[in-house]
Design a protein around this motif. Structure first.
Motif, PDB file in Angstrom:
ATOM      1  N   ALA A  22       0.833  -1.207   0.000  1.00 16.30           N
ATOM      2  CA  ALA A  22       0.000   0.000   0.000  1.00 16.30           C
ATOM      3  C   ALA A  22       0.866   1.255   0.000  1.00 16.30           C
ATOM      4  O   ALA A  22       0.589   2.211  -0.731  1.00 16.30           O
ATOM      5  N   GLU A  23       1.903   1.257   0.809  1.00 22.89           N
ATOM      6  CA  GLU A  23       2.806   2.413   0.854  1.00 22.89           C
ATOM      7  C   GLU A  23       3.463   2.644  -0.510  1.00 22.89           C
ATOM      8  O   GLU A  23       3.592   3.783  -0.952  1.00 22.89           O
ATOM      9  N   ALA A  24       3.873   1.565  -1.168  1.00 24.98           N
ATOM     10  CA  ALA A  24       4.494   1.697  -2.490  1.00 24.98           C
ATOM     11  C   ALA A  24       3.483   2.217  -3.514  1.00 24.98           C
ATOM     12  O   ALA A  24       3.805   3.091  -4.323  1.00 24.98           O
ATOM     13  N   LEU A  25       2.246   1.696  -3.461  1.00 24.56           N
ATOM     14  CA  LEU A  25       1.216   2.141  -4.405  1.00 24.56           C
ATOM     15  C   LEU A  25       0.882   3.616  -4.221  1.00 24.56           C
ATOM     16  O   LEU A  25       0.590   4.315  -5.195  1.00 24.56           O
ATOM     17  N   LYS A  26       0.933   4.110  -2.994  1.00 27.12           N
ATOM     18  CA  LYS A  26       0.657   5.528  -2.745  1.00 27.12           C
ATOM     19  C   LYS A  26       1.608   6.415  -3.535  1.00 27.12           C
ATOM     20  O   LYS A  26       1.230   7.472  -4.030  1.00 27.12           O
ATOM     21  N   LYS A  27       2.840   5.979  -3.673  1.00 23.01           N
ATOM     22  CA  LYS A  27       3.856   6.788  -4.351  1.00 23.01           C
ATOM     23  C   LYS A  27       3.600   6.896  -5.852  1.00 23.01           C
ATOM     24  O   LYS A  27       4.041   7.841  -6.491  1.00 23.01           O
ATOM     25  N   PHE A  28       2.867   5.927  -6.418  1.00 18.62           N
ATOM     26  CA  PHE A  28       2.532   5.981  -7.842  1.00 18.62           C
ATOM     27  C   PHE A  28       1.397   6.962  -8.123  1.00 18.62           C
ATOM     28  O   PHE A  28       1.148   7.294  -9.275  1.00 18.62           O
ATOM     29  N   LYS A  29       0.695   7.365  -7.064  1.00 21.73           N
ATOM     30  CA  LYS A  29      -0.443   8.285  -7.174  1.00 21.73           C
ATOM     31  C   LYS A  29      -1.421   7.826  -8.243  1.00 21.73           C
ATOM     32  O   LYS A  29      -1.841   6.686  -8.260  1.00 21.73           O
ATOM     33  N   GLN A  30      -1.803   8.709  -9.155  1.00 28.20           N
ATOM     34  CA  GLN A  30      -2.858   8.401 -10.119  1.00 28.20           C
ATOM     35  C   GLN A  30      -2.503   7.267 -11.073  1.00 28.20           C
ATOM     36  O   GLN A  30      -3.389   6.608 -11.602  1.00 28.20           O
ATOM     37  N   ILE A  31      -1.231   7.008 -11.257  1.00 25.81           N
ATOM     38  CA  ILE A  31      -0.810   5.917 -12.143  1.00 25.81           C
ATOM     39  C   ILE A  31      -1.329   4.582 -11.617  1.00 25.81           C
ATOM     40  O   ILE A  31      -1.647   3.682 -12.383  1.00 25.81           O
ATOM     41  N   ALA A  32      -1.442   4.455 -10.294  1.00 27.73           N
ATOM     42  CA  ALA A  32      -1.889   3.194  -9.685  1.00 27.73           C
ATOM     43  C   ALA A  32      -3.412   3.077  -9.621  1.00 27.73           C
ATOM     44  O   ALA A  32      -3.932   1.991  -9.364  1.00 27.73           O
ATOM     45  N   TRP A  33      -4.123   4.154  -9.865  1.00 28.38           N
ATOM     46  CA  TRP A  33      -5.576   4.129  -9.670  1.00 28.38           C
ATOM     47  C   TRP A  33      -6.274   3.110 -10.553  1.00 28.38           C
ATOM     48  O   TRP A  33      -7.123   2.378 -10.077  1.00 28.38           O
ATOM     49  N   GLN A  34      -5.953   3.090 -11.847  1.00 25.41           N
ATOM     50  CA  GLN A  34      -6.696   2.202 -12.742  1.00 25.41           C
ATOM     51  C   GLN A  34      -6.585   0.731 -12.338  1.00 25.41           C
ATOM     52  O   GLN A  34      -7.615   0.081 -12.156  1.00 25.41           O
ATOM     53  N   PRO A  35      -5.370   0.177 -12.186  1.00 19.75           N
ATOM     54  CA  PRO A  35      -5.319  -1.236 -11.793  1.00 19.75           C
ATOM     55  C   PRO A  35      -5.946  -1.487 -10.422  1.00 19.75           C
ATOM     56  O   PRO A  35      -6.601  -2.511 -10.206  1.00 19.75           O
ATOM     57  N   LEU A  36      -5.787  -0.542  -9.519  1.00 10.83           N
ATOM     58  CA  LEU A  36      -6.350  -0.680  -8.174  1.00 10.83           C
ATOM     59  C   LEU A  36      -7.878  -0.697  -8.222  1.00 10.83           C
ATOM     60  O   LEU A  36      -8.521  -1.582  -7.651  1.00 10.83           O
ATOM     61  N   LEU A  37      -8.452   0.239  -8.951  1.00  9.84           N
ATOM     62  CA  LEU A  37      -9.911   0.349  -9.020  1.00  9.84           C
ATOM     63  C   LEU A  37     -10.529  -0.765  -9.848  1.00  9.84           C
ATOM     64  O   LEU A  37     -11.602  -1.270  -9.511  1.00  9.84           O
ATOM     65  N   HIS A  38      -9.848  -1.165 -10.923  1.00  6.56           N
ATOM     66  CA  HIS A  38     -10.354  -2.293 -11.720  1.00  6.56           C
ATOM     67  C   HIS A  38     -10.423  -3.555 -10.851  1.00  6.56           C
ATOM     68  O   HIS A  38     -11.391  -4.307 -10.929  1.00  6.56           O
ATOM     69  N   THR A  39      -9.402  -3.761 -10.038  1.00  6.10           N
ATOM     70  CA  THR A  39      -9.385  -4.941  -9.167  1.00  6.10           C
ATOM     71  C   THR A  39     -10.481  -4.843  -8.118  1.00  6.10           C
ATOM     72  O   THR A  39     -11.167  -5.829  -7.829  1.00  6.10           O
ATOM     73  N   LEU A  40     -10.683  -3.661  -7.579  1.00  6.28           N
ATOM     74  CA  LEU A  40     -11.747  -3.450  -6.590  1.00  6.28           C
ATOM     75  C   LEU A  40     -13.105  -3.784  -7.203  1.00  6.28           C
ATOM     76  O   LEU A  40     -13.921  -4.472  -6.596  1.00  6.28           O
ATOM     77  N   ILE A  41     -13.341  -3.327  -8.415  1.00  5.46           N
ATOM     78  CA  ILE A  41     -14.615  -3.572  -9.089  1.00  5.46           C
ATOM     79  C   ILE A  41     -14.779  -5.048  -9.445  1.00  5.46           C
ATOM     80  O   ILE A  41     -15.827  -5.637  -9.220  1.00  5.46           O
ATOM     81  N   ARG A  42     -13.726  -5.625  -9.980  1.00  4.48           N
ATOM     82  CA  ARG A  42     -13.806  -6.974 -10.530  1.00  4.48           C
ATOM     83  C   ARG A  42     -14.123  -8.035  -9.490  1.00  4.48           C
ATOM     84  O   ARG A  42     -15.031  -8.816  -9.661  1.00  4.48           O
ATOM     85  N   ASN A  43     -13.348  -8.083  -8.433  1.00  6.49           N
ATOM     86  CA  ASN A  43     -13.574  -9.225  -7.548  1.00  6.49           C
ATOM     87  C   ASN A  43     -13.138  -9.058  -6.113  1.00  6.49           C
ATOM     88  O   ASN A  43     -13.271  -9.981  -5.330  1.00  6.49           O
TER      89      ASN A  43
END
Length: 99
Positions: A22-43
């Motif tokens: 989570a700490e590493a993903l925070k550093k990617f900021k908006q770049i990490a949003w799409q894979p993070l949100l797609h995974t949240l939606i998917r399953n």
């Protein structure tokens, strides 16, 4: 990038691994949003640990034009019983990103 691996690691049985991901993903900021949100939606929206990880990643992130949706997503993620609303808001964020 290693973003998909980090997203998967949010559900690692070892809490330290999940926290570090989570700490590493925070550093990617908006770049990490799409894979993070797609995974949240998917399953993963039914996984408390995953929802907590997404909350940790997105907490205090500011992006012009997304404040309202980020606030709504934080509230949905904090509400342990409302899985569908977090997926719906995540979908709205993704739509706005395509803008």
């Amino acid at each position: 990038s290693g973003i998909p691996v980090l997203v998967s690691a949010l559900e690692d049985r070892n809490h330290d691994v999940a926290w570090l991901a989570a700490e590493a993903l925070k550093k990617f900021k908006q770049i990490a949003w799409q894979p993070l949100l797609h995974t949240l939606i998917r399953n993963r929206s039914n996984s408390v640990q995953f929802r907590q990880g997404v909350h940790h990643v997105l907490r205090n992130q500011n992006a012009v034009g997304f404040g309202d949706l980020l606030t709504a997503l934080m509230k949905a993620l904090e509400s342990g019983s409302v899985h569908k609303s977090s997926a719906a808001v995540a979908n709205d964020i993704l739509k706005r990103m395509k803008g």
